[in-house]
Design a protein around this motif. Structure first.
Motif, PDB file in Angstrom:
ATOM      1  N   LEU A  15      -2.967   7.032  14.113  1.00  0.00           N
ATOM      2  CA  LEU A  15      -2.251   6.092  13.252  1.00  0.00           C
ATOM      3  C   LEU A  15      -2.545   6.434  11.797  1.00  0.00           C
ATOM      4  O   LEU A  15      -3.701   6.564  11.389  1.00  0.00           O
ATOM      5  N   LYS A  16      -1.501   6.618  11.000  1.00  0.00           N
ATOM      6  CA  LYS A  16      -1.666   6.968   9.588  1.00  0.00           C
ATOM      7  C   LYS A  16      -2.180   5.752   8.820  1.00  0.00           C
ATOM      8  O   LYS A  16      -1.624   4.659   8.916  1.00  0.00           O
ATOM      9  N   ASP A  17      -3.226   5.963   8.065  1.00  0.00           N
ATOM     10  CA  ASP A  17      -3.852   4.888   7.295  1.00  0.00           C
ATOM     11  C   ASP A  17      -3.169   4.785   5.930  1.00  0.00           C
ATOM     12  O   ASP A  17      -3.272   5.695   5.107  1.00  0.00           O
ATOM     13  N   ARG A  25     -13.778  -0.098   3.267  1.00  0.00           N
ATOM     14  CA  ARG A  25     -15.119  -0.250   3.826  1.00  0.00           C
ATOM     15  C   ARG A  25     -15.118  -0.131   5.348  1.00  0.00           C
ATOM     16  O   ARG A  25     -16.162   0.086   5.941  1.00  0.00           O
ATOM     17  N   HIS A  26     -13.959  -0.318   5.955  1.00  0.00           N
ATOM     18  CA  HIS A  26     -13.882  -0.368   7.409  1.00  0.00           C
ATOM     19  C   HIS A  26     -12.874   0.652   7.923  1.00  0.00           C
ATOM     20  O   HIS A  26     -11.863   0.928   7.269  1.00  0.00           O
ATOM     21  N   LEU A  27     -13.151   1.194   9.083  1.00  0.00           N
ATOM     22  CA  LEU A  27     -12.262   2.172   9.694  1.00  0.00           C
ATOM     23  C   LEU A  27     -11.023   1.475  10.249  1.00  0.00           C
ATOM     24  O   LEU A  27     -11.127   0.398  10.861  1.00  0.00           O
ATOM     25  N   ASN A  68     -19.700  -0.724   8.468  1.00  0.00           N
ATOM     26  CA  ASN A  68     -20.043  -1.853   7.602  1.00  0.00           C
ATOM     27  C   ASN A  68     -19.895  -3.177   8.323  1.00  0.00           C
ATOM     28  O   ASN A  68     -19.555  -4.199   7.718  1.00  0.00           O
ATOM     29  N   GLY A  69     -20.109  -3.169   9.623  1.00  0.00           N
ATOM     30  CA  GLY A  69     -20.013  -4.392  10.415  1.00  0.00           C
ATOM     31  C   GLY A  69     -18.571  -4.776  10.703  1.00  0.00           C
ATOM     32  O   GLY A  69     -17.653  -3.972  10.608  1.00  0.00           O
ATOM     33  N   ILE A  70     -18.386  -6.028  11.038  1.00  0.00           N
ATOM     34  CA  ILE A  70     -17.072  -6.574  11.350  1.00  0.00           C
ATOM     35  C   ILE A  70     -16.320  -6.828  10.050  1.00  0.00           C
ATOM     36  O   ILE A  70     -16.860  -7.449   9.127  1.00  0.00           O
TER      37      ILE A  70
END
Length: 72
Positions: A15-17, A25-27, A68-70
């Motif tokens: 999936l293109k980000d 901060r999050h994937l 970085n967590g949830i």
């Protein structure tokens, strides 16, 4: 034993980000998987998805990177 079918995580890996590189901060894959699971679990909206994700963080950490967590 991993309780998530491997195709769930790998299905979205291409999936293109659209976000600005270096400003996240999050994937994206982590966000997508948590959102899908949250909605299946009854969450309706980002706040409830965040609550769901935090409640299941230990489980998610078995198969997501969560650097970085949830996301919140």
């Amino acid at each position: 034993m991993n309780t998530v079918h491997p195709d769930i995580a790998t299905h979205f890996e291409n999936l293109k980000d659209p976000r600005v590189e270096g400003k996240t901060r999050h994937l994206l894959n982590d966000i997508v998987i948590i959102a899908i699971c949250g909605v299946i679990g009854g969450a309706s909206g980002w706040e409830q998805i965040e609550i769901f994700g935090k409640a299941k963080q230990e489980w998610f950490s078995n198969f997501l990177e969560l650097p970085n967590g949830i996301p919140g």
